[in-house]
Design a protein around this motif. Structure first.
Motif, PDB file in Angstrom:
ATOM      1  N   SER A   1      17.079  11.093   1.431  1.00  0.00           N
ATOM      2  CA  SER A   1      16.793  11.401   2.829  1.00  0.00           C
ATOM      3  C   SER A   1      15.559  12.310   2.924  1.00  0.00           C
ATOM      4  O   SER A   1      15.466  13.308   2.205  1.00  0.00           O
ATOM      5  N   PRO A   2      14.599  11.962   3.809  1.00  0.00           N
ATOM      6  CA  PRO A   2      13.326  12.677   3.753  1.00  0.00           C
ATOM      7  C   PRO A   2      13.404  14.154   4.151  1.00  0.00           C
ATOM      8  O   PRO A   2      12.648  14.956   3.629  1.00  0.00           O
ATOM      9  N   GLU A   3      14.267  14.538   5.063  1.00  0.00           N
ATOM     10  CA  GLU A   3      14.310  15.950   5.479  1.00  0.00           C
ATOM     11  C   GLU A   3      15.390  16.729   4.727  1.00  0.00           C
ATOM     12  O   GLU A   3      15.135  17.802   4.192  1.00  0.00           O
TER      13      GLU A   3
ATOM     14  N   ALA B   1       0.821  -1.221   0.000  1.00  0.00           N
ATOM     15  CA  ALA B   1       0.000   0.000   0.000  1.00  0.00           C
ATOM     16  C   ALA B   1       0.850   1.264   0.000  1.00  0.00           C
ATOM     17  O   ALA B   1       0.478   2.266  -0.594  1.00  0.00           O
ATOM     18  N   ASN B   2       1.959   1.240   0.679  1.00  0.00           N
ATOM     19  CA  ASN B   2       2.819   2.429   0.757  1.00  0.00           C
ATOM     20  C   ASN B   2       4.175   2.007   1.330  1.00  0.00           C
ATOM     21  O   ASN B   2       4.338   0.860   1.772  1.00  0.00           O
ATOM     22  N   ALA B   3       5.115   2.937   1.345  1.00  0.00           N
ATOM     23  CA  ALA B   3       6.453   2.596   1.829  1.00  0.00           C
ATOM     24  C   ALA B   3       6.415   2.166   3.292  1.00  0.00           C
ATOM     25  O   ALA B   3       7.170   1.275   3.714  1.00  0.00           O
ATOM     26  N   THR B   4       5.534   2.775   4.062  1.00  0.00           N
ATOM     27  CA  THR B   4       5.410   2.403   5.476  1.00  0.00           C
ATOM     28  C   THR B   4       5.024   0.929   5.600  1.00  0.00           C
ATOM     29  O   THR B   4       5.588   0.189   6.422  1.00  0.00           O
ATOM     30  N   THR B   5       4.069   0.498   4.794  1.00  0.00           N
ATOM     31  CA  THR B   5       3.626  -0.894   4.835  1.00  0.00           C
ATOM     32  C   THR B   5       4.756  -1.827   4.409  1.00  0.00           C
ATOM     33  O   THR B   5       4.958  -2.898   5.009  1.00  0.00           O
TER      34      THR B   5
ATOM     35  N   THR C   1      16.110   9.082   9.633  1.00  0.00           N
ATOM     36  CA  THR C   1      15.120   8.081   9.204  1.00  0.00           C
ATOM     37  C   THR C   1      13.723   8.677   9.345  1.00  0.00           C
ATOM     38  O   THR C   1      13.427   9.358  10.335  1.00  0.00           O
ATOM     39  N   TYR C   2      12.875   8.438   8.367  1.00  0.00           N
ATOM     40  CA  TYR C   2      11.491   8.923   8.414  1.00  0.00           C
ATOM     41  C   TYR C   2      10.844   8.482   9.722  1.00  0.00           C
ATOM     42  O   TYR C   2      10.950   7.313  10.126  1.00  0.00           O
ATOM     43  N   GLY C   3      10.181   9.410  10.378  1.00  0.00           N
ATOM     44  CA  GLY C   3       9.667   9.144  11.722  1.00  0.00           C
ATOM     45  C   GLY C   3       8.788   7.911  11.822  1.00  0.00           C
ATOM     46  O   GLY C   3       8.907   7.117  12.770  1.00  0.00           O
TER      47      GLY C   3
ATOM     48  N   ALA D   1       9.593   1.176  -1.703  1.00  0.00           N
ATOM     49  CA  ALA D   1       9.565   2.461  -2.414  1.00  0.00           C
ATOM     50  C   ALA D   1       8.150   2.844  -2.825  1.00  0.00           C
ATOM     51  O   ALA D   1       7.386   2.006  -3.317  1.00  0.00           O
ATOM     52  N   ASN D   2       7.846   4.099  -2.647  1.00  0.00           N
ATOM     53  CA  ASN D   2       6.551   4.600  -3.091  1.00  0.00           C
ATOM     54  C   ASN D   2       6.537   4.825  -4.594  1.00  0.00           C
ATOM     55  O   ASN D   2       7.521   5.311  -5.167  1.00  0.00           O
ATOM     56  N   LEU D   3       5.405   4.511  -5.199  1.00  0.00           N
ATOM     57  CA  LEU D   3       5.177   4.923  -6.591  1.00  0.00           C
ATOM     58  C   LEU D   3       4.159   6.058  -6.643  1.00  0.00           C
ATOM     59  O   LEU D   3       3.954   6.659  -7.685  1.00  0.00           O
ATOM     60  N   HIS D   4       3.496   6.326  -5.491  1.00  0.00           N
ATOM     61  CA  HIS D   4       2.464   7.375  -5.499  1.00  0.00           C
ATOM     62  C   HIS D   4       3.039   8.767  -5.230  1.00  0.00           C
ATOM     63  O   HIS D   4       2.290   9.720  -5.065  1.00  0.00           O
ATOM     64  N   LYS D   5       4.375   8.867  -5.175  1.00  0.00           N
ATOM     65  CA  LYS D   5       4.959  10.202  -5.119  1.00  0.00           C
ATOM     66  C   LYS D   5       5.474  10.546  -6.521  1.00  0.00           C
ATOM     67  O   LYS D   5       4.740  11.012  -7.367  1.00  0.00           O
ATOM     68  N   TRP D   6       6.732  10.248  -6.766  1.00  0.00           N
ATOM     69  CA  TRP D   6       7.385  10.734  -7.991  1.00  0.00           C
ATOM     70  C   TRP D   6       7.113   9.868  -9.222  1.00  0.00           C
ATOM     71  O   TRP D   6       7.451  10.264 -10.336  1.00  0.00           O
TER      72      TRP D   6
ATOM     73  N   ALA E   1      16.414  -0.723   2.633  1.00  0.00           N
ATOM     74  CA  ALA E   1      16.515   0.605   2.029  1.00  0.00           C
ATOM     75  C   ALA E   1      15.125   1.215   1.913  1.00  0.00           C
ATOM     76  O   ALA E   1      14.183   0.555   1.471  1.00  0.00           O
ATOM     77  N   ASP E   2      15.022   2.470   2.322  1.00  0.00           N
ATOM     78  CA  ASP E   2      13.777   3.213   2.210  1.00  0.00           C
ATOM     79  C   ASP E   2      13.887   4.113   0.983  1.00  0.00           C
ATOM     80  O   ASP E   2      14.580   5.129   1.004  1.00  0.00           O
ATOM     81  N   GLY E   3      13.200   3.695  -0.066  1.00  0.00           N
ATOM     82  CA  GLY E   3      13.249   4.458  -1.325  1.00  0.00           C
ATOM     83  C   GLY E   3      11.976   5.250  -1.558  1.00  0.00           C
ATOM     84  O   GLY E   3      11.577   5.441  -2.712  1.00  0.00           O
ATOM     85  N   ALA E   4      11.368   5.741  -0.486  1.00  0.00           N
ATOM     86  CA  ALA E   4      10.067   6.419  -0.614  1.00  0.00           C
ATOM     87  C   ALA E   4      10.094   7.534  -1.654  1.00  0.00           C
ATOM     88  O   ALA E   4       9.107   7.767  -2.344  1.00  0.00           O
ATOM     89  N   HIS E   5      11.221   8.231  -1.755  1.00  0.00           N
ATOM     90  CA  HIS E   5      11.305   9.383  -2.661  1.00  0.00           C
ATOM     91  C   HIS E   5      12.119   9.108  -3.915  1.00  0.00           C
ATOM     92  O   HIS E   5      12.523  10.050  -4.584  1.00  0.00           O
ATOM     93  N   ALA E   6      12.376   7.845  -4.225  1.00  0.00           N
ATOM     94  CA  ALA E   6      13.323   7.588  -5.316  1.00  0.00           C
ATOM     95  C   ALA E   6      12.681   7.290  -6.679  1.00  0.00           C
ATOM     96  O   ALA E   6      12.970   8.010  -7.650  1.00  0.00           O
TER      97      ALA E   6
END
Ligand SMILES: Cc1ncc(COP(=O)(O)O)c(C=O)c1O
Length: 408
Positions: free
Chosen positions: A185-187, A103-107, A130-132, A233-238, A210-215
């Motif tokens: 890095s998220p911040e 569902a998302n990078a968190t999941t 690291t993302y909170g 990794a998220n696909l619902h961002k970039w 590896a957290d690729g939420a923004h990659a």
């Protein structure tokens, strides 16, 4: 490949975004293009014409109620989820079989953290960046096993790749089993030296999540070359997929012992079966992930053109703003992708409350959505440079900030 479009505000009609507003925060909440939403609406119509046929026979062959999934009209089980994974895979340097949707990078991160076998006394390494939500998940799952989370401080600003790798290496102990490391890095928005960080972990027998939420969609991603064990990794961002849509990759040797946080009919049938059916849900964001990536090729002139625009805007903005506000700009260019975090004048305040106040003021007084962050108490503006953004957006925000500095 099409002729690259003129990037910036003139592309706004490709999204539902309010043309009266300035949206500079694609990294936090991505905006889905109208073409992708139309593809999703068509899929939803297809589902609603015969929900059982689509959901039980077309998406995945995993059966429910103990029966194998039904076959398609040609007698073969439909695999539309697997086909979507296969279409996404080349963007990540892998094959469809190497990916599952989550569902998302968190999941995705939670699936890894809940599956990873930790014992009492083991350590999980995270960083102060690291993302909170992911750091909390690491703490939660470590605590259940009697393990602990260690947090290493990554130097910022001005650190080069070697300093970041050294900080990770110095934090590894004989008890470290798993390191959670960002790709972007998220911040700080830094494109991290992930492969080098993973290499020092591997040399010490430490697995890497590896957290690729923004990659994906923001920077080139070639998962095998990173040498990590897991990549969420998220696909619902970039990558412009509809919310919510993410992928999880795992090294082949890790897959048998990797399970979703929700157990359902696929349990014990292998990782595709386990992740592909986690109960009844809306599959359209996953099935539309290929449309999100196709949008980059078809409407934005391809990834190279998009990344050249995004990176150019991010880098130029950082240089100009630091000069405007007489602040040091210390970030190496190769560590900037489609986002950049720029220091704000100290007179704007410091700390999380000041960041929130400025962010809300920008939105409610000036219709500007900009990500303002307190990094080590100082205020930073994390600029998301997306296809629909341009220099005028940056100037609008900067002049509004100047007016606040003047007491306006
Ligand atoms: C680095 C990082 N990891 C994870 C997440 C969580 O993403 P999501 O809420 O889509 O799970 C974010 C969100 O921005 C993030 O920046």
């Amino acid at each position: 490949m099409h002729t690259p479009p003129r990037f910036g505000r003139s592309l706004l009609p490709l999204w539902s975004l309010d043309p009266a507003a300035t949206y500079l925060n694609h990294g936090t909440v991505g905006a889905t293009p109208l073409a992708v939403l139309a593809a999703q609406a068509a899929l939803r119509d297809e589902i609603e014409r015969h929900p059982a046929r689509m959901l039980l026979r077309e998406i995945t062959p995993i059966g429910v109620q103990g029966q194998p999934g039904g076959a398609g009209p040609d007698g073969r089980p439909r695999q539309r989820l697997r086909a979507a994974a296969a279409a996404v895979a080349p963007w990540l340097g892998v094959t469809g079989d190497d990916l599952v949707f989550v569902a998302n990078a968190t999941t995705g991160a939670n699936a890894v953290l809940s599956s990873f076998r930790l014992a009492a006394g083991d350590e999980v390494l995270v960083t102060n960046r690291t993302y909170g939500g992911v750091a909390r998940a690491a703490a939660h799952h470590a605590a259940r096993a009697g393990a602990t989370v260690c947090t290493t401080a990554l130097p910022f600003p001005g650190a080069d790749a070697a300093a970041l790798v050294a900080a990770v290496e110095a934090a590894l102990t004989p008890r470290t089993r798993l390191a959670v490391l960002d790709h972007v890095s998220p911040e700080t928005a830094l494109l991290m030296p992930l492969a080098e960080m993973a290499a020092v972990c591997r040399a010490r027998g430490v697995a890497v999540l590896a957290d690729g939420a923004h990659a994906p969609g923001a920077v080139p991603v070639d998962i095998p070359s990173l040498g990590v064990d897991f990549y969420a990794a998220n696909l619902h961002k970039w990558a412009f997929a509809p919310r919510s849509c993410a992928v999880l990759w795992a090294a082949p040797a890790r897959r048998d012992d990797l399970h979703p946080t929700v157990t359902s009919w696929g349990s014990g049938l292998g990782w595709h079966a386990e992740f592909d059916w986690v109960g009844t849900s809306d599959p359209t964001p996953y099935l539309c992930a290929p449309a999100g990536l196709a949008f980059i090729d078809e409407a934005l002139g391809g990834r190279e053109a998009l990344w050249a625009h995004n990176h150019g805007l991010a880098w130029r903005s950082a240089e100009r703003l630091c000069e405007r506000w007489n602040l040091p700009w210390l970030t190496p260019r190769r560590m900037v992708g489609s986002m950049v975090s720029v220091p704000l004048p100290p007179a704007l305040g410091h700390g999380a409350a000041a960041a929130t106040a400025l962010k809300d003021w920008l939105l409610f007084e000036h219709s500007i959505e900009a990500q303002i962050l307190a990094i080590d108490e100082a205020l930073w503006w994390r600029i998301s440079a997306q296809a629909y953004n341009d220099d005028e957006d940056i100037e609008r925000v900067a002049s509004v900030i100047d007016s606040r500095l003047r007491g306006g």
